[in-house]
Design a protein around this motif. Structure first.
Motif, PDB file in Angstrom:
ATOM      1  N   PHE A 117       0.832  -1.216   0.000  1.00  0.00           N
ATOM      2  CA  PHE A 117       0.000   0.000   0.000  1.00  0.00           C
ATOM      3  C   PHE A 117       0.862   1.261   0.000  1.00  0.00           C
ATOM      4  CE2 PHE A 117      -1.993   3.433   2.434  1.00  0.00           C
ATOM      5  CZ  PHE A 117      -3.101   3.681   1.640  1.00  0.00           C
ATOM      6  N   ALA A 118       1.918   1.283   0.840  1.00  0.00           N
ATOM      7  CA  ALA A 118       2.758   2.478   0.938  1.00  0.00           C
ATOM      8  C   ALA A 118       3.418   2.802  -0.395  1.00  0.00           C
ATOM      9  CB  ALA A 118       3.815   2.284   2.013  1.00  0.00           C
ATOM     10  N   LEU A 139      -4.843   9.849   1.913  1.00  0.00           N
ATOM     11  CA  LEU A 139      -5.263   8.448   1.939  1.00  0.00           C
ATOM     12  C   LEU A 139      -4.439   7.622   2.920  1.00  0.00           C
ATOM     13  CD1 LEU A 139      -7.261   6.466   0.602  1.00  0.00           C
ATOM     14  CD2 LEU A 139      -5.480   5.946  -1.087  1.00  0.00           C
ATOM     15  N   MET A 140      -3.250   8.070   3.247  1.00  0.00           N
ATOM     16  CA  MET A 140      -2.333   7.278   4.069  1.00  0.00           C
ATOM     17  C   MET A 140      -2.930   6.865   5.422  1.00  0.00           C
ATOM     18  SD  MET A 140       0.725   6.156   3.411  1.00  0.00           S
ATOM     19  CE  MET A 140       1.717   4.992   4.349  1.00  0.00           C
ATOM     20  N   PRO A 141      -3.667   7.729   6.144  1.00  0.00           N
ATOM     21  CA  PRO A 141      -4.197   7.314   7.448  1.00  0.00           C
ATOM     22  C   PRO A 141      -5.134   6.114   7.381  1.00  0.00           C
ATOM     23  CG  PRO A 141      -4.229   9.700   7.264  1.00  0.00           C
ATOM     24  CD  PRO A 141      -3.882   9.173   5.899  1.00  0.00           C
ATOM     25  N   TYR A 142      -5.711   5.811   6.219  1.00  0.00           N
ATOM     26  CA  TYR A 142      -6.637   4.685   6.125  1.00  0.00           C
ATOM     27  C   TYR A 142      -5.932   3.337   6.285  1.00  0.00           C
ATOM     28  CZ  TYR A 142     -10.369   7.807   4.581  1.00  0.00           C
ATOM     29  OH  TYR A 142     -11.325   8.790   4.531  1.00  0.00           O
ATOM     30  N   THR A 162       9.953   2.894   6.246  1.00  0.00           N
ATOM     31  CA  THR A 162       9.476   1.969   5.207  1.00  0.00           C
ATOM     32  C   THR A 162       8.170   2.425   4.581  1.00  0.00           C
ATOM     33  OG1 THR A 162       8.468   0.568   6.920  1.00  0.00           O
ATOM     34  CG2 THR A 162      10.667  -0.036   6.134  1.00  0.00           C
ATOM     35  N   ASN A 163       7.326   3.128   5.339  1.00  0.00           N
ATOM     36  CA  ASN A 163       6.078   3.638   4.767  1.00  0.00           C
ATOM     37  C   ASN A 163       6.260   4.985   4.083  1.00  0.00           C
ATOM     38  OD1 ASN A 163       3.531   1.892   5.610  1.00  0.00           O
ATOM     39  ND2 ASN A 163       4.942   1.857   7.337  1.00  0.00           N
ATOM     40  N   ALA A 178       8.712  -5.462  -2.267  1.00  0.00           N
ATOM     41  CA  ALA A 178       7.521  -4.617  -2.288  1.00  0.00           C
ATOM     42  C   ALA A 178       7.775  -3.344  -3.078  1.00  0.00           C
ATOM     43  CB  ALA A 178       7.091  -4.272  -0.859  1.00  0.00           C
ATOM     44  N   ALA A 179       8.947  -2.737  -2.862  1.00  0.00           N
ATOM     45  CA  ALA A 179       9.280  -1.502  -3.577  1.00  0.00           C
ATOM     46  C   ALA A 179       9.456  -1.758  -5.066  1.00  0.00           C
ATOM     47  CB  ALA A 179      10.546  -0.892  -2.997  1.00  0.00           C
ATOM     48  N   LEU A 180      10.172  -2.835  -5.401  1.00  0.00           N
ATOM     49  CA  LEU A 180      10.497  -3.111  -6.803  1.00  0.00           C
ATOM     50  C   LEU A 180       9.290  -3.652  -7.573  1.00  0.00           C
ATOM     51  CD1 LEU A 180      12.671  -3.297  -9.023  1.00  0.00           C
ATOM     52  CD2 LEU A 180      13.177  -5.611  -8.194  1.00  0.00           C
TER      53      LEU A 180
END
Length: 407
Positions: free
Chosen positions: A36-37, A55-58, A237-238, A156-158
């Protein structure tokens, strides 16, 4: 670089494929929480939000349940069995990721991510104690396991960056979800059934025997240190994906390329856990953890003043020490707690630490929107200093009894 001959041996009684899947599960756990991040900007645009910060707080429910769910997961791991709980983990987190891919608005997304966080909470109090039971070199095993977990962050990033670019953000959840379910099928077939639950099992004594008072002190310190470490871990990380995006604006703007740069940072930093894991088995525990904590303070301060490629290098240095500090809390549990209680103790520690650190996810968007990444990095430097002070309170092992059978 670690060679095959240097990799710690698989725990006794487990086929190698089971040990491999227990390490893969750590990567899956961290990867799923950070999809998600990485994809938040694309999701925000799809759901009609002008800024990703809104949207991040969700996603806070996922990280809150990641902590709160650790307590019941740890208890079930000890009294019900670790094998069955790991099967629940693989199938549950995979199904939850598929559910996230079907959501159509922010509240549906929040509910599905919260369910994903509940299943993600199983791994740390169950999978790591399962992996280190009966091993003579827990630090090295935890180091390899930590490498696997943080490579999941790199993946996750890639992978998320490329999947969002080529197939859309929904595929970034659905494809890993199917992979997790596949791993669960293999694990269920390959992992032998437990003849007795950990709570009824003999052996697996703590390496260092502390007095009750010292044990309470050690638990309080490991929980507080884990909470501050997790806050730094969650902020970075987020937030790193958006931090690099802001820092490289006008230099590199392709999301897939930025995802690849972030994956390089995470991959390099992940190998710090191999080094630290081996040092845990070889050198005094408290000074090692202290200096790993102290080093984060100036590095975060330096990162606050850098941009584009300077930020890339500074962020890599920061993540080396943040990732390198991760094995300490799991090693403390192996060091001070009998195997019969490890999942429950880990669950209690994780519930407090991850519950507190989930606030970092909730605050990340509003803080960056209000004061920017530079101020956030200074705040993180202050948190790192607090963590170093907490580590100073660890009990002195020279006054404790060391079990010669565990050294």
């Amino acid at each position: 670089m670690t060679t095959l001959s240097q990799v710690p041996p698989a725990p006794r009684d487990f086929p190698r494929v089971v040990s491999l899947l227990l390490n893969v599960a750590h990567g899956v756990d961290h990867m799923f929480l950070l999809i998600f991040a990485t994809a938040v900007a694309a999701i925000a645009a799809d759901f009609g939000y002008f800024k990703w910060e809104d949207l991040m707080p969700y996603s806070v429910g996922a990280f809150a349940l990641f902590g709160l769910g650790s307590l019941p997961a740890g208890r079930l791991g000890d009294v019900w069995g670790r094998r069955i709980m790991m099967i629940v983990f693989f199938f549950g987190i995979g199904a939850a990721a598929l559910l996230v891919a079907t959501t159509r608005n922010a509240w549906q997304l929040a509910a599905a991510l919260t369910l994903l966080g509940a299943f993600a909470s199983i791994y740390h109090p169950v999978g790591i104690p399962m992996l280190v039971q009966n091993v003579s070199n827990p630090g090295a095993v935890i180091g390899v396991n930590g490498l696997a977990g943080n490579l999941g962050i790199a993946v996750a990033a890639l992978v998320t960056g490329f999947l969002v670019k080529w197939l859309g953000w929904r595929a970034a959840f659905a494809i890993p979800g199917l992979f997790a379910i596949g791993c669960g099928i293999v694990f269920a077939i390959a992992c032998p059934k437990e003849t007795e639950t950990p709570s009824n099992r003999k052996g697996g004594k703590a390496k260092v025997v502390l007095t009750p008072a010292m044990l309470v002190r050690a638990f309080a310190v490991m929980t507080a240190a884990a909470a501050t470490s997790s806050i730094l871990f969650n902020f970075t990380t987020n937030g790193n994906s958006q931090l690099l995006t802001a820092s490289f604006r006008g230099v590199v703007e392709d999301p897939a390329t930025l995802g690849a740069l972030l994956a390089v940072i995470y991959t390099v930093a992940s190998f710090a856990q191999i080094v630290v894991g081996r040092l845990i088995d070889a050198v005094p525990f408290k000074p090692l953890q202290l200096w790993m904590s102290v080093a984060q303070v100036p590095l975060l301060a330096i990162a606050a003043f850098t941009h584009d490629w300077g930020m890339f290098l500074a962020l890599m240095a920061v993540m080396v020490f943040i990732f390198g500090s991760i094995p300490f809390t799991d090693a403390m549990i192996v060091r001070y707690v009998d195997d019969r209680l490890r999942s429950r103790i880990a669950g209690m520690r994780l519930t407090v630490a991850f519950g507190i650190s989930s606030l970092a996810v909730w605050l990340l968007g509003p803080v960056v929107k209000s004061v920017g990444f530079t101020t956030l990095l200074w705040i993180m430097a202050g948190i790192a200093a607090v963590k170093a002070a907490i580590v100073l309170l660890l009990p002195d092992e020279s006054t404790a009894a060391v079990d010669p059978a565990r050294t």
